[in-house]
Each structure stands twice: as C-alpha cells, then as structure tokens.
Write an enzyme that holds these catalytic residues in place. Structure first.
Site, PDB file in Angstrom:
ATOM      1  N   GLU A  56       0.744  -1.269  -0.042  1.00 48.85           N
ATOM      2  CA  GLU A  56       0.002  -0.029  -0.011  1.00 48.85           C
ATOM      3  C   GLU A  56       0.916   1.279  -0.057  1.00 48.85           C
ATOM      4  O   GLU A  56       1.761   1.147   0.741  1.00 48.85           O
ATOM      5  CB  GLU A  56      -0.710  -0.133   1.373  1.00 48.85           C
ATOM      6  CG  GLU A  56      -1.994  -0.783   1.339  1.00 48.85           C
ATOM      7  CD  GLU A  56      -2.847  -0.694   2.500  1.00 48.85           C
ATOM      8  OE1 GLU A  56      -2.808   0.338   3.218  1.00 48.85           O
ATOM      9  OE2 GLU A  56      -3.544  -1.618   2.922  1.00 48.85           O
ATOM     10  N   CYS A  91       3.124   8.444   1.417  1.00 46.95           N
ATOM     11  CA  CYS A  91       3.398   7.590   2.355  1.00 46.95           C
ATOM     12  C   CYS A  91       3.650   6.311   1.701  1.00 46.95           C
ATOM     13  O   CYS A  91       2.883   5.835   0.982  1.00 46.95           O
ATOM     14  CB  CYS A  91       2.192   7.640   3.445  1.00 46.95           C
ATOM     15  SG  CYS A  91       2.588   6.277   4.680  1.00 46.95           S
ATOM     16  N   CYS A 106       5.201  -7.042   7.955  1.00 43.10           N
ATOM     17  CA  CYS A 106       6.058  -6.527   8.684  1.00 43.10           C
ATOM     18  C   CYS A 106       6.101  -7.697   9.929  1.00 43.10           C
ATOM     19  O   CYS A 106       5.266  -8.420  10.006  1.00 43.10           O
ATOM     20  CB  CYS A 106       5.408  -5.462   9.439  1.00 43.10           C
ATOM     21  SG  CYS A 106       6.490  -4.469  10.929  1.00 43.10           S
ATOM     22  N   CYS A 142       3.214  -5.081  16.175  1.00 32.69           N
ATOM     23  CA  CYS A 142       2.638  -4.166  17.380  1.00 32.69           C
ATOM     24  C   CYS A 142       1.191  -4.481  17.132  1.00 32.69           C
ATOM     25  O   CYS A 142       0.621  -4.781  16.212  1.00 32.69           O
ATOM     26  CB  CYS A 142       2.961  -2.707  16.573  1.00 32.69           C
ATOM     27  SG  CYS A 142       4.340  -2.092  16.627  1.00 32.69           S
ATOM     28  N   CYS A 162      -1.588  -2.535  14.875  1.00 34.10           N
ATOM     29  CA  CYS A 162      -1.353  -2.490  13.595  1.00 34.10           C
ATOM     30  C   CYS A 162      -1.697  -3.561  12.540  1.00 34.10           C
ATOM     31  O   CYS A 162      -1.337  -4.911  12.891  1.00 34.10           O
ATOM     32  CB  CYS A 162       0.224  -2.298  13.390  1.00 34.10           C
ATOM     33  SG  CYS A 162       0.997  -1.975  11.728  1.00 34.10           S
ATOM     34  N   GLY A 208       5.681  -2.254   7.194  1.00 34.73           N
ATOM     35  CA  GLY A 208       7.151  -2.345   7.110  1.00 34.73           C
ATOM     36  C   GLY A 208       7.740  -1.477   8.246  1.00 34.73           C
ATOM     37  O   GLY A 208       7.315  -0.521   8.644  1.00 34.73           O
ATOM     38  N   GLU A 209       8.934  -2.097   8.828  1.00 36.37           N
ATOM     39  CA  GLU A 209       9.757  -1.489   9.870  1.00 36.37           C
ATOM     40  C   GLU A 209      10.996  -0.999   8.872  1.00 36.37           C
ATOM     41  O   GLU A 209      11.603  -1.850   8.495  1.00 36.37           O
ATOM     42  CB  GLU A 209      10.100  -2.224  10.957  1.00 36.37           C
ATOM     43  CG  GLU A 209      11.084  -1.850  11.664  1.00 36.37           C
ATOM     44  CD  GLU A 209      11.011  -0.478  12.172  1.00 36.37           C
ATOM     45  OE1 GLU A 209      10.009   0.105  12.662  1.00 36.37           O
ATOM     46  OE2 GLU A 209      11.920   0.456  12.119  1.00 36.37           O
ATOM     47  N   SER A 241       9.860   6.741   9.918  1.00 40.85           N
ATOM     48  CA  SER A 241       9.204   6.314  11.274  1.00 40.85           C
ATOM     49  C   SER A 241       9.654   4.893  11.878  1.00 40.85           C
ATOM     50  O   SER A 241       9.602   3.980  10.880  1.00 40.85           O
ATOM     51  CB  SER A 241       7.678   6.388  11.003  1.00 40.85           C
ATOM     52  OG  SER A 241       6.865   5.989  12.133  1.00 40.85           O
ATOM     53  N   SER A 282       7.945   5.678  17.325  1.00 41.07           N
ATOM     54  CA  SER A 282       6.738   5.111  17.570  1.00 41.07           C
ATOM     55  C   SER A 282       6.778   4.983  19.077  1.00 41.07           C
ATOM     56  O   SER A 282       7.430   3.915  19.254  1.00 41.07           O
ATOM     57  CB  SER A 282       6.312   3.824  17.062  1.00 41.07           C
ATOM     58  OG  SER A 282       6.091   4.470  15.542  1.00 41.07           O
ATOM     59  N   LEU A 283       6.189   5.692  20.082  1.00 42.04           N
ATOM     60  CA  LEU A 283       6.364   5.645  21.457  1.00 42.04           C
ATOM     61  C   LEU A 283       5.234   4.957  22.068  1.00 42.04           C
ATOM     62  O   LEU A 283       5.356   3.690  22.474  1.00 42.04           O
ATOM     63  CB  LEU A 283       6.518   6.883  22.079  1.00 42.04           C
ATOM     64  CG  LEU A 283       7.230   7.149  23.438  1.00 42.04           C
ATOM     65  CD1 LEU A 283       8.833   6.621  23.262  1.00 42.04           C
ATOM     66  CD2 LEU A 283       7.561   8.799  23.627  1.00 42.04           C
ATOM     67  N   HIS A 284       3.975   5.210  21.708  1.00 42.44           N
ATOM     68  CA  HIS A 284       2.699   4.682  22.194  1.00 42.44           C
ATOM     69  C   HIS A 284       2.506   4.435  23.623  1.00 42.44           C
ATOM     70  O   HIS A 284       1.323   4.099  23.979  1.00 42.44           O
ATOM     71  CB  HIS A 284       2.576   3.523  21.345  1.00 42.44           C
ATOM     72  CG  HIS A 284       2.649   3.569  19.757  1.00 42.44           C
ATOM     73  ND1 HIS A 284       2.150   4.976  19.435  1.00 42.44           N
ATOM     74  CD2 HIS A 284       3.199   3.034  18.757  1.00 42.44           C
ATOM     75  CE1 HIS A 284       2.457   4.620  18.009  1.00 42.44           C
ATOM     76  NE2 HIS A 284       2.995   3.702  17.515  1.00 42.44           N
ATOM     77  N   ASN A 316      -6.584   3.916  14.645  1.00 37.74           N
ATOM     78  CA  ASN A 316      -7.750   3.584  13.705  1.00 37.74           C
ATOM     79  C   ASN A 316      -7.872   1.914  14.151  1.00 37.74           C
ATOM     80  O   ASN A 316      -6.985   1.013  14.189  1.00 37.74           O
ATOM     81  CB  ASN A 316      -6.784   3.276  12.563  1.00 37.74           C
ATOM     82  CG  ASN A 316      -7.150   4.411  11.647  1.00 37.74           C
ATOM     83  OD1 ASN A 316      -8.409   5.034  11.456  1.00 37.74           O
ATOM     84  ND2 ASN A 316      -6.207   5.079  10.744  1.00 37.74           N
ATOM     85  N   CYS A 353      -3.909   1.421   8.232  1.00 38.16           N
ATOM     86  CA  CYS A 353      -2.933   1.050   7.514  1.00 38.16           C
ATOM     87  C   CYS A 353      -2.691  -0.552   7.207  1.00 38.16           C
ATOM     88  O   CYS A 353      -2.894  -1.243   8.311  1.00 38.16           O
ATOM     89  CB  CYS A 353      -1.258   1.601   7.795  1.00 38.16           C
ATOM     90  SG  CYS A 353      -1.549   2.986   8.547  1.00 38.16           S
TER      91      CYS A 353
END
Ligand code: SAH
Length: 362
Positions: free
Chosen positions: A109, A122, A129, A133, A136, A176-177, A208, A231-233, A307, A350
């Site tokens: 995507e 983006c 991935c 997470c 995600c 992906g990372e 990111s 990415s803290l979260h 999301n 995503c």
C-alpha cells in the site's frame, strides 16, 4: 511480453525476477556497470536520468540510447514497475490509497496526500512486517519480504506520475519497519535525494521506526538529515511491552538514548508518535508520565487517534480524552499536535487494503 510468443513464459518470468534491478543502483554503481559493458562515461548520466528524472517504465522509452545498448541493458537488468491493483479516493480531501502489485505478485500500500504546503507520499518499506505491534494491521500476516530501493522509489515516482504532480515530502510510514530493511532504505534515501534524479531534500523525508537503537545510531552517521519519528505509544516499559513486542527487547531508556544521539549528530528534532487507544494509554496520568519521560527534550509529539483494526478490539480515545492528553503535554511546554486525519472516509487502518486483497486470494 507477448504470452503467445513465449511458450516458456513461466521460465522467462522466473529469469526476469532474478535479474538485478537497475533502478536500485547508485549513480556510481551504474557508471561501473556501464563501463564494464564498454560504454563511455557520459552514458551513466543519460541512463540515470531515464531512470530517476524521466522515470522510464521500460527500456524501450530510452530513445537516445542505441537499440543495441537498450537490448543489452534489458538482457541483464530488470526495471521495477509497479502495477496499480486498486485505489481508494477520498471524497473529502483527495487522499488516495493505492494498492500496488509487485513483479513477484506481492502487494503493498502507498498513500498520496495533498496539503497546502505540498504533496506528500506515504510509502511501504516491506511487504508485511514482523514487528507485531498489537494495533497495527500491517503485521497481522507477518513479513513477506523486504522491498528493494527501486520498489520504494517506484511508489514515489508512480504516484507522482499518476497524479501529474510534484512530490514534495516522503514519509516512510506505510507497512514495514524501515530500520528492519536498513541497507535498502538508506539506498532509497540516497537515490531519492540525488540531485541527478528527483532531488528531494533529506529534510523533507520522515522515517518512522518502532525503535531499533543500533540502527538509529547507524542512521545518525549516514550524513542524511532525515526527520526521525519514533513510535512511542506508551509512557513506560510495562505498557509499551503490552502494545509493542519490540519493547521486550529494548527498554525506553535505550531507545531514547539513541534518539538523543540522533538529535546531537543531525540537529534534527525528533518527532514522537503516540497512538491513543481508548482505555489503554490515554489517561491524564499517562500524559503526565509521558511529559516526565520526555523532560526538556527538543521534540514534537504527534498524537494519533488509533484506527481500529477489525482483528483487534482496540477503540479510539474519545475527543475529550485526546484534547486533555494534549493539554497536559502543553502544560509542560511539550509541542504536541493531533494528527489531522487525511482521507477519513477511506481511512481503514494501514495495511487493511492489502489484507482485504490477500483474503480474497486462495
Ligand atoms: N514501523 C514503523 C512505521 C509504522 S506506520 C513504526 O513502527 O513507526 C507509522 C505509525 O502508525 C507508527 O507510529 C505506527 O505505530 C502507527 N500505527 C500503525 N497502526 C495504527 C493504527 N491502527 N492506528 C493508529 N496508528 C497506527
């Protein structure tokens, strides 16, 4: 290729897949390859321009090269070309979510977003991935494979061409990372910032990451001042481990230390991403703890209302909780914004367009 004239199509496709991707080569590597083929030095500039400035989709378009050279190139190299498999267009703000098919049948995507200050794309750095997470969708089926630099470039080029508009910003926030595909991502950044091609400035690129300290430190030494988004979260290790398996490997202290090093080396302010999940990480106490964790760092916090992903039962925080969270951060003079939702009407999280596609396949 005409399938009727190719009885061994399967074999040819196999061979095609194993050819090196010409678009992934740096200018220097391309020059070397052409020199080995007995070509004069000026050819490298010409071919590079076809690949990255004029963004040719096929060798036959490179009309100022001799037919013999074009055939030689086509015999030895492949040219990444992505095939649009689906697109969702937002009626609200023109955001477009593309599903692209890669040469080997994998799909990824990419998103096109138009802002007042320019057009942003983006892109994905991996098909799938493996970071896991919890909220995600990109990670639900694990990692299919890394993307090549050419496949990342083609997402940028292709969307620009489809829209007939200039790309001004690139964010590596698709599936992906990026730091789990380090070499290809760094190559991609070098190519997309090369003045002989698209020539974007590194400052207009945001990478990111879920937080791989060793790779963050390496990136700091590449001489590429891209914006790093972490990415803290969660404001502490315990909560972070619940949401992000990678946090079981690296503590917040290790990750933040690597971010501080990145800032020292590049002078680029770090952007911290915090997805707000209702009842999970969105209380005032957690905002206070986050403020304490970030302390007096020169940074920016991007609050992302989560999301919801069908396969998980996370919900987004209420409007008031989001505002309260932001106010607490601001009380401590931490710069915070709530991410503006682009394409709200097509805003499946995503990775969900890709998943929907995969689910319809046998
Ligand atoms: N692997 C990179 C890029 C991921 S996508 C990373 O971890 O940073 C970019 C951002 O979107 C990350 O902060 C990611 O955690 C977040 N994200 C992923 N799925 C989400 C969802 N369903 N809702 C809100 N944010 C999400």
């Amino acid at each position: 290729m005409d399938s009727l004239s190719q009885p061994f199509r399967g074999m040819n496709e196999e061979r095609e897949l194993h050819k090196a991707d010409l678009r992934s080569l740096s200018f220097e590597e391309l020059s070397e390859e052409l020199a080995l083929m007995g070509e004069k030095p000026f050819r490298a500039k010409q071919v590079f321009s076809w690949l990255h400035e004029k963004q040719a989709a096929d060798f036959s378009e490179m009309t100022d090269l001799s037919k013999a050279l074009r055939e030689k190139l086509a015999g030895r190299f492949a040219l990444t070309a992505l095939e649009p498999a689906d697109v969702l267009v937002s009626k609200l703000d023109g955001t477009r979510k593309y599903l692209f098919r890669l040469a080997d049948g994998n799909v990824i995507e990419s998103v096109w977003m138009e802002y007042r200050h320019g057009n942003s794309v983006c892109i994905s750095t991996q098909a799938g991935c493996r970071m896991g997470c919890r909220f995600c969708a990109s990670t639900l089926d694990g990692l299919a494979r890394n993307l090549s630099p050419g496949e990342m470039l083609e997402q940028v080029y292709r969307m620009g061409r489809l829209m007939g508009k200039r790309v001004s910003n690139v964010v590596l926030m698709g599936s992906g990372e990026p730091l789990d595909n380090y070499d290809n991502v760094v190559r991609f950044i070098r190519l997309v910032t090369d003045g002989r091609g698209l020539g974007l400035s590194a400052r207009s690129i945001t990478l990111s990451t879920c937080g791989l300290p060793e790779e963050i430190r390496c990136l700091a030494g590449e001489g590429l001042p891209v914006t790093l988004a972490l990415s803290l979260h969660a404001p502490n290790d315990e909560k972070r481990r619940e949401l992000m398996p990678v946090a079981r490997k690296y503590s917040l202290e290790e990750v933040l230390c690597a971010c501080d090093y990145y800032f020292e080396q590049t002078g680029r302010r770090i952007s911290f991403e915090y997805s707000l999940v209702g009842g999970v990480n969105d209380t005032r106490e957690e905002a206070e703890a986050l403020a304490a964790l970030l302390g007096r760092r020169n940074c920016h916090v991007n609050l992302i209302p989560v999301n919801p992903v069908r396969e998980r039962n996370y919900v987004r925080s209420g409007r008031q909780a989001i505002l309260d969270f932001k106010n607490v951060l601001e009380k401590y003079e931490i710069n915070a914004t709530i991410r503006r939702e682009m394409g709200r009407d097509i805003s499946g999280a995503c990775g969900q367009l890709r998943r929907g596609y995969l689910e319809t396949r046998p």
